[in-house]
Design a protein around this motif. Structure first.
Motif, PDB file in Angstrom:
ATOM      1  N   GLU A   1       0.810  -1.217   0.000  1.00 16.84           N
ATOM      2  CA  GLU A   1       0.000   0.000   0.000  1.00 16.84           C
ATOM      3  C   GLU A   1       0.849   1.276   0.000  1.00 16.84           C
ATOM      4  O   GLU A   1       0.319   2.383  -0.162  1.00 16.84           O
ATOM      5  CB  GLU A   1      -0.963   0.011   1.193  1.00 16.84           C
ATOM      6  N   SER A   2       2.161   1.133   0.177  1.00 17.50           N
ATOM      7  CA  SER A   2       3.036   2.314   0.174  1.00 17.50           C
ATOM      8  C   SER A   2       3.219   2.895  -1.224  1.00 17.50           C
ATOM      9  O   SER A   2       3.579   4.063  -1.379  1.00 17.50           O
ATOM     10  CB  SER A   2       4.417   1.959   0.733  1.00 17.50           C
ATOM     11  N   TYR A   3       2.990   2.074  -2.250  1.00 21.12           N
ATOM     12  CA  TYR A   3       3.316   2.469  -3.612  1.00 21.12           C
ATOM     13  C   TYR A   3       2.111   3.056  -4.341  1.00 21.12           C
ATOM     14  O   TYR A   3       0.958   2.718  -4.065  1.00 21.12           O
ATOM     15  CB  TYR A   3       3.851   1.270  -4.390  1.00 21.12           C
TER      16      TYR A   3
ATOM     17  N   ALA B   1       3.113   8.415   0.436  1.00 15.01           N
ATOM     18  CA  ALA B   1       3.371   9.293   1.588  1.00 15.01           C
ATOM     19  C   ALA B   1       4.378  10.379   1.231  1.00 15.01           C
ATOM     20  O   ALA B   1       4.245  11.539   1.650  1.00 15.01           O
ATOM     21  CB  ALA B   1       3.861   8.471   2.777  1.00 15.01           C
ATOM     22  N   ALA B   2       5.395  10.013   0.426  1.00 15.81           N
ATOM     23  CA  ALA B   2       6.393  11.002   0.007  1.00 15.81           C
ATOM     24  C   ALA B   2       5.759  12.049  -0.901  1.00 15.81           C
ATOM     25  O   ALA B   2       6.046  13.244  -0.778  1.00 15.81           O
ATOM     26  CB  ALA B   2       7.546  10.307  -0.703  1.00 15.81           C
ATOM     27  N   SER B   3       4.903  11.615  -1.807  1.00 17.30           N
ATOM     28  CA  SER B   3       4.231  12.559  -2.712  1.00 17.30           C
ATOM     29  C   SER B   3       3.367  13.537  -1.928  1.00 17.30           C
ATOM     30  O   SER B   3       3.359  14.745  -2.212  1.00 17.30           O
ATOM     31  CB  SER B   3       3.371  11.793  -3.724  1.00 17.30           C
ATOM     32  N   ARG B   4       2.647  13.021  -0.914  1.00 15.53           N
ATOM     33  CA  ARG B   4       1.804  13.891  -0.099  1.00 15.53           C
ATOM     34  C   ARG B   4       2.655  14.905   0.665  1.00 15.53           C
ATOM     35  O   ARG B   4       2.318  16.088   0.759  1.00 15.53           O
ATOM     36  CB  ARG B   4       0.964  13.072   0.885  1.00 15.53           C
ATOM     37  N   ALA B   5       3.786  14.432   1.214  1.00 21.85           N
ATOM     38  CA  ALA B   5       4.668  15.318   1.984  1.00 21.85           C
ATOM     39  C   ALA B   5       5.220  16.443   1.109  1.00 21.85           C
ATOM     40  O   ALA B   5       5.300  17.604   1.543  1.00 21.85           O
ATOM     41  CB  ALA B   5       5.811  14.514   2.600  1.00 21.85           C
TER      42      ALA B   5
ATOM     43  N   LEU C   1       4.713  20.440   1.559  1.00 26.07           N
ATOM     44  CA  LEU C   1       5.848  21.357   1.604  1.00 26.07           C
ATOM     45  C   LEU C   1       5.681  22.481   0.579  1.00 26.07           C
ATOM     46  O   LEU C   1       5.961  23.651   0.880  1.00 26.07           O
ATOM     47  CB  LEU C   1       7.145  20.596   1.343  1.00 26.07           C
ATOM     48  N   ASP C   2       5.220  22.123  -0.627  1.00 25.11           N
ATOM     49  CA  ASP C   2       5.003  23.148  -1.651  1.00 25.11           C
ATOM     50  C   ASP C   2       3.981  24.183  -1.187  1.00 25.11           C
ATOM     51  O   ASP C   2       4.139  25.387  -1.431  1.00 25.11           O
ATOM     52  CB  ASP C   2       4.549  22.502  -2.962  1.00 25.11           C
TER      53      ASP C   2
END
Length: 315
Positions: free
Chosen positions: A256-258, A271-275, A279-280
């Motif tokens: 589910e991480s991908y 999760a990285a994309s959301r972070a 940040l943007d």
């Protein structure tokens, strides 16, 4: 200034148990030698390849220069029957060509519908798949894709990272692979998953001055070698000879991480994309302040990220 460099470790006869216990947890590239890869190592000659899968059409990259750049798109896509493509890719000079007599070719297999389907050598190249024994150093449900690749001699691919662990299985020919640690991302001038520094041997240091700080790891692969490339490690591949390889990617994080729409294994985890989106938005909010305040609070944000998210070890 000479850039720091280090050879990639080479180990022989690593079992699945040893790989999972000693190699994978270190999160560093390793060349695995002496693995059982099947008859492909001796069987996949140009003649055999060209007749094994016949004349089905394949979509290929064609470039007039050796260094392919995905950012500037200095190549074109063309379609050829597979048998014709193999023979052309093995040539140095071409009697028949698209752009120039010394053009370079690159095949990266894709699924039936590249937007929806992953590459799987068993589906796209079933005859050749029977010749390959893929080291299954992961659980079957972790399997993501198996990518069939063919490169002309002298072809160099752009530096990039993938978000999944993978094995680069060198079946025929020789390759040089240059790698950079995820921690050296600040020095690689990223555009998405790719580095803007195309020529890693003779970089433009006026344009990319921080590149000298990136530590270069390097290895040379021969037929039968398998390079373990951990997720997020940047890699730049130069085919010293006409060569055939198979990349096997697997999900080492929970499924589910991908990103479910990812068919290439290079979209950042959800999760990285959301972070990054958050940040943007935060940076956009800072624009409401005068420059002096923006600078001050941006530096505080950087410190907070370092305190909360950076690893403490220096390995």
């Amino acid at each position: 200034m000479e850039r720091p460099r280090e050879p990639v470790a080479r180990v022989h006869g690593v079992t699945r148990e040893r790989f999972l216990r000693d190699v994978c947890p270190r999160r560093k590239p390793v060349v695995l030698r002496g693995l059982e890869l099947g008859p492909c190592i001796t069987k996949w000659t140009v003649d055999y390849l060209s007749q094994a899968e016949g004349s089905k059409e394949v979509k290929i990259h064609v470039s007039t220069v050796p260094q392919m750049d995905f950012l500037s798109k200095n190549f074109v896509y063309r379609t050829l029957p597979f048998d014709v493509f193999v023979r052309r890719a093995a040539e140095v000079k071409h009697k028949e060509y698209f752009l120039s007599e010394d053009e370079k070719y690159y095949l990266r297999s894709v699924g039936e519908d590249a937007r929806k389907d992953i590459a799987d050598i068993r589906k796209q190249f079933p005859v050749l798949a029977e010749d390959v024994v893929i080291p299954e150093y992961f659980e079957k449900e972790q399997f993501f894709s198996s990518v069939f690749r063919i490169s002309s001699a002298g072809l160099q691919l752009w530096t990039h990272y993938d978000v999944m662990d993978n094995f680069l299985i060198q079946v025929t020919g020789k390759k040089r692979v240059v790698l950079y640690s995820p921690r050296d991302a600040p020095y690689l001038y990223l555009s998405g998953t790719k580095s803007e520094v195309l020529d890693v041997d003779n970089p433009d240091l006026e344009k990319y001055p921080l590149f000298v700080k990136a530590k270069r790891y390097e290895c040379f692969l021969e037929a039968g070698d398998v390079l373990f490339i951990p997720a997020l490690w940047f890699h730049n591949v130069l085919s010293e000879e006409f060569g055939v390889a198979v990349n096997v990617f697997w999900k080492h994080l929970p499924a589910e991480s991908y990103d479910k729409s990812d068919t290439y294994g290079n979209k950042d985890p959800t999760a990285a994309s959301r972070a990054i989106q958050i940040l943007d938005r935060a940076l956009k909010t800072l624009e409401e302040l005068p420059e002096e305040y923006r600078d001050f609070y941006a530096r505080r944000m950087v410190l907070r990220i370092q305190e909360k998210a950076y690893r403490n070890d220096c390995g």
